[in-house]
Design a protein around this motif. Sequence first.
Motif, mmCIF file in Angstrom:
data_model
loop_
_atom_site.group_PDB
_atom_site.id
_atom_site.type_symbol
_atom_site.label_atom_id
_atom_site.label_comp_id
_atom_site.label_asym_id
_atom_site.label_seq_id
_atom_site.Cartn_x
_atom_site.Cartn_y
_atom_site.Cartn_z
ATOM 1 N N ILE A 80 0.851 -1.189 0.000
ATOM 2 C CA ILE A 80 0.000 0.000 0.000
ATOM 3 C C ILE A 80 0.886 1.238 0.000
ATOM 4 C CG2 ILE A 80 -1.750 1.270 1.286
ATOM 5 C CD1 ILE A 80 -2.651 -1.419 2.462
ATOM 6 N N LEU A 81 0.669 2.103 -0.996
ATOM 7 C CA LEU A 81 1.419 3.347 -1.050
ATOM 8 C C LEU A 81 0.918 4.273 0.054
ATOM 9 C CD1 LEU A 81 3.535 5.018 -2.639
ATOM 10 C CD2 LEU A 81 1.622 5.959 -3.947
ATOM 11 N N SER A 82 1.833 4.704 0.929
ATOM 12 C CA SER A 82 1.436 5.527 2.069
ATOM 13 C C SER A 82 2.613 6.384 2.511
ATOM 14 C CB SER A 82 0.960 4.650 3.230
ATOM 15 O OG SER A 82 0.696 5.419 4.383
ATOM 16 N N PRO A 83 2.348 7.611 2.996
ATOM 17 C CA PRO A 83 3.434 8.431 3.539
ATOM 18 C C PRO A 83 3.838 8.033 4.951
ATOM 19 C CG PRO A 83 1.368 9.629 3.654
ATOM 20 C CD PRO A 83 1.070 8.333 2.949
ATOM 21 N N TYR A 84 3.200 6.968 5.493
ATOM 22 C CA TYR A 84 3.476 6.532 6.862
ATOM 23 C C TYR A 84 4.125 5.155 6.887
ATOM 24 C CZ TYR A 84 -0.206 10.042 7.445
ATOM 25 O OH TYR A 84 -0.967 11.182 7.358
ATOM 26 N N HIS A 85 4.804 4.892 7.994
ATOM 27 C CA HIS A 85 5.344 3.556 8.245
ATOM 28 C C HIS A 85 4.177 2.606 8.547
ATOM 29 C CE1 HIS A 85 8.199 0.508 9.760
ATOM 30 N NE2 HIS A 85 7.263 0.262 10.673
ATOM 31 N N ILE A 86 4.142 1.443 7.889
ATOM 32 C CA ILE A 86 3.072 0.457 8.087
ATOM 33 C C ILE A 86 3.675 -0.778 8.761
ATOM 34 C CG2 ILE A 86 1.275 -0.921 6.999
ATOM 35 C CD1 ILE A 86 1.205 1.037 4.716
ATOM 36 N N LYS A 87 3.173 -1.097 9.940
ATOM 37 C CA LYS A 87 3.711 -2.229 10.684
ATOM 38 C C LYS A 87 3.259 -3.557 10.083
ATOM 39 C CE LYS A 87 4.679 -2.102 14.916
ATOM 40 N NZ LYS A 87 4.661 -2.131 16.398
ATOM 41 N N GLN A 88 1.997 -3.639 9.654
ATOM 42 C CA GLN A 88 1.499 -4.880 9.051
ATOM 43 C C GLN A 88 0.427 -4.536 8.031
ATOM 44 O OE1 GLN A 88 -0.663 -7.749 11.508
ATOM 45 N NE2 GLN A 88 0.453 -9.416 10.531
ATOM 46 N N GLN A 89 0.468 -5.232 6.885
ATOM 47 C CA GLN A 89 -0.508 -4.973 5.829
ATOM 48 C C GLN A 89 -0.766 -6.228 5.014
ATOM 49 O OE1 GLN A 89 0.954 -2.680 2.331
ATOM 50 N NE2 GLN A 89 2.872 -2.476 3.482
ATOM 51 N N THR A 90 -1.991 -6.307 4.467
ATOM 52 C CA THR A 90 -2.414 -7.418 3.626
ATOM 53 C C THR A 90 -3.322 -6.882 2.533
ATOM 54 O OG1 THR A 90 -2.418 -8.828 5.597
ATOM 55 C CG2 THR A 90 -3.392 -9.737 3.602
ATOM 56 N N THR A 91 -3.180 -7.430 1.328
ATOM 57 C CA THR A 91 -4.006 -7.035 0.192
ATOM 58 C C THR A 91 -4.719 -8.258 -0.368
ATOM 59 O OG1 THR A 91 -2.630 -5.143 -0.420
ATOM 60 C CG2 THR A 91 -4.005 -6.084 -2.135
ATOM 61 N N PHE A 92 -6.034 -8.132 -0.557
ATOM 62 C CA PHE A 92 -6.846 -9.191 -1.156
ATOM 63 C C PHE A 92 -7.429 -8.656 -2.470
ATOM 64 C CE2 PHE A 92 -6.952 -9.767 3.417
ATOM 65 C CZ PHE A 92 -6.728 -11.118 3.587
ATOM 66 N N ILE A 93 -7.338 -9.454 -3.537
ATOM 67 C CA ILE A 93 -7.890 -9.094 -4.833
ATOM 68 C C ILE A 93 -8.959 -10.121 -5.196
ATOM 69 C CG2 ILE A 93 -7.420 -8.726 -7.281
ATOM 70 C CD1 ILE A 93 -4.615 -7.898 -6.571
ATOM 71 N N LYS A 94 -10.198 -9.649 -5.340
ATOM 72 C CA LYS A 94 -11.318 -10.515 -5.711
ATOM 73 C C LYS A 94 -11.486 -10.508 -7.219
ATOM 74 C CE LYS A 94 -16.325 -11.039 -5.161
ATOM 75 N NZ LYS A 94 -17.557 -10.448 -4.583
ATOM 76 N N THR A 95 -11.462 -11.676 -7.836
ATOM 77 C CA THR A 95 -11.561 -11.800 -9.291
ATOM 78 C C THR A 95 -12.979 -12.223 -9.692
ATOM 79 O OG1 THR A 95 -10.815 -14.096 -9.227
ATOM 80 C CG2 THR A 95 -9.127 -12.390 -9.467
ATOM 81 N N PRO A 96 -13.420 -11.895 -10.921
ATOM 82 C CA PRO A 96 -14.773 -12.260 -11.356
ATOM 83 C C PRO A 96 -14.979 -13.760 -11.488
ATOM 84 C CG PRO A 96 -13.826 -10.564 -12.768
ATOM 85 C CD PRO A 96 -12.725 -11.081 -11.926
ATOM 86 N N SER A 97 -13.918 -14.494 -11.790
ATOM 87 C CA SER A 97 -14.019 -15.940 -11.972
ATOM 88 C C SER A 97 -12.710 -16.583 -11.506
ATOM 89 C CB SER A 97 -14.308 -16.291 -13.442
ATOM 90 O OG SER A 97 -13.203 -15.941 -14.256
ATOM 91 N N THR A 98 -12.654 -17.890 -11.621
ATOM 92 C CA THR A 98 -11.449 -18.612 -11.217
ATOM 93 C C THR A 98 -10.386 -18.612 -12.310
ATOM 94 O OG1 THR A 98 -12.428 -20.687 -11.979
ATOM 95 C CG2 THR A 98 -12.744 -20.102 -9.659
ATOM 96 N N LYS A 99 -10.733 -18.062 -13.489
ATOM 97 C CA LYS A 99 -9.789 -18.066 -14.600
ATOM 98 C C LYS A 99 -8.865 -16.859 -14.499
ATOM 99 C CE LYS A 99 -9.416 -18.457 -19.628
ATOM 100 N NZ LYS A 99 -10.134 -18.543 -20.915
ATOM 101 N N VAL A 100 -7.638 -17.090 -14.045
ATOM 102 C CA VAL A 100 -6.597 -16.073 -13.963
ATOM 103 C C VAL A 100 -5.401 -16.583 -14.763
ATOM 104 C CG1 VAL A 100 -5.027 -14.803 -12.452
ATOM 105 C CG2 VAL A 100 -7.382 -15.238 -11.722
ATOM 106 N N GLU A 101 -5.074 -15.861 -15.817
ATOM 107 C CA GLU A 101 -3.993 -16.296 -16.696
ATOM 108 C C GLU A 101 -2.634 -16.240 -15.997
ATOM 109 O OE1 GLU A 101 -4.359 -17.333 -20.043
ATOM 110 O OE2 GLU A 101 -6.457 -17.428 -19.426
ATOM 111 N N SER A 102 -2.363 -15.147 -15.309
ATOM 112 C CA SER A 102 -1.075 -14.991 -14.630
ATOM 113 C C SER A 102 -1.188 -13.860 -13.620
ATOM 114 C CB SER A 102 0.045 -14.687 -15.631
ATOM 115 O OG SER A 102 -0.191 -13.467 -16.305
ATOM 116 N N TYR A 103 -0.239 -13.846 -12.687
ATOM 117 C CA TYR A 103 -0.165 -12.766 -11.707
ATOM 118 C C TYR A 103 1.254 -12.687 -11.164
ATOM 119 C CZ TYR A 103 -0.827 -16.679 -8.425
ATOM 120 O OH TYR A 103 -0.709 -17.871 -7.748
ATOM 121 N N THR A 104 1.641 -11.502 -10.756
ATOM 122 C CA THR A 104 2.973 -11.269 -10.208
ATOM 123 C C THR A 104 3.032 -11.817 -8.783
ATOM 124 O OG1 THR A 104 3.127 -9.253 -11.529
ATOM 125 C CG2 THR A 104 4.729 -9.524 -9.748
ATOM 126 N N ARG A 105 4.119 -12.507 -8.472
ATOM 127 C CA ARG A 105 4.314 -13.045 -7.129
ATOM 128 C C ARG A 105 5.234 -12.137 -6.319
ATOM 129 N NH1 ARG A 105 2.742 -18.197 -6.003
ATOM 130 N NH2 ARG A 105 1.923 -19.435 -7.743
#
Length: 469
Positions: free
Chosen positions: A166-191
């Motif tokens: 997460i882009l932020s001007p503050y120090h972040i102690k803990q963070q998590t990002t969830f991305i909800k997709t329309p279907s189970t078909k995902v060609e590729s994603y960055t790890r």
Amino acid sequence: MARSTAMKAAGLILALLIFTFLTLAVSSSNNQIQILNAERRIDLSSHIVKVFLTLKVENVGTTPASEILLAFPPSQADHLALVKAQAAIGKKKKKSYVHLDVNPTELPDAPNGTKYFSISLLDPLSLGETATLEVLYILTHSLEPFPAEISQSESQLVYFRDSALILSPYHIKQQTTFIKTPSTKVESYTRVEPTKFAGRELKYGPYEDRPPYSFSPVIVHLENNSPFAVVEELLREVEISHWGNLQITEHYKLAHAGARHKGVFSRVDYQSRPSIKGASSFKHLLASLPPRVHSVYYRDEIGNISSSHLRTDYRKSELEIEPRYPLFGGWKATFVIGYGLPLEDFLFESPDGKRYLNFSFGCPLAQTVVNKLTIKVVLPEGSKDPSAAVPFPVEQHLETKYSYLDVVGRTVLVLEKKNVVPEHITPFQVYYTFKPIFMLAEPLMLASVFFLFFMACVAYLQIDISIRK
């Protein structure tokens, strides 16, 4: 000459001192806030990207903090349609939310063109105090079709670009990002470890102890066949008649903003298997209209379009419309929707004697983005001092419209806004003053015309214009 040079040098030194002071002030204000936990949920189920951000912030500085900054990279700032924030008060079952003011702001030391929004807290945070903020921001035109052209039978694939951190001007102690997709078909994603994909959810994190302005770009290539319905231009004309009616006329320029269609179109294949031979297209649109609507019509340049269904009850009305042809990527359609409403449901009188119209902003069509929305409120002839109260920034100006039996013309209050999403559908008010005597202008004009015509007929019958004596 020397004195002038000395004055310029002194002015330059003063400007540098002011800039340095402002930079240090902003830097110190950023350093006194840290984010204990950040959870971001990105919804990609439609072409309108919704991001829900939960922040638990703490004041670790010595002075009270009255605002929290949100940072956006330039690639997202250009597509921001809406930013809303609220504060969570209480715990668990007794938890409630209070709306917070959000306004764009600027920082003198913004890196790489970062854009900022300031959230004003209800009460300043003292040393050691924490607050939980719920933020919603919406992005439009952020899904890039790839491939850019597809045939009738192909599914639509899109790119989504963001950051695992997460882009932020503050120090972040803990963070998590969830991305909800329309279907189970995902060609590729960055790890960006740890990364996990299961079902229709892609999870980045948790990540711990990230410094300010941390950024880790990611690209998700996924299938999205939701209707990419974009209204390039929408003109809504609201005409007030004090004789009891409110007439609404809406002019649409609709487009499919997804991957462009290539090759030929087979209506036979589409009719037989629309879910396969037209997966990325859309054919039906749903418009939410006010209750007690009447005299509804739906037409285009050719004429009336009969493929529409109206459902009404005491709470709402729904108009399901169907264009003359299904819309594939790059295809467009223009049409007009018109309807009438009882004036008593929308026109009221304020305590100071002014009349005001209470109507809904935005686009009635569900799940659409409006690139440019124009609302024209046509006031009765003789109205004065018009003003609008809209809960977000809009451009306003006045026009004059002439209709039948008008003498001085009708005042038109014009509201314009770009990048409009369904969340902008909120009530707005238009205030104006009006003297009831003006309601008699048109009847008196008609009566005068008929009277003069009658007198002319009488005079014609009584005058002898023959040349014989």
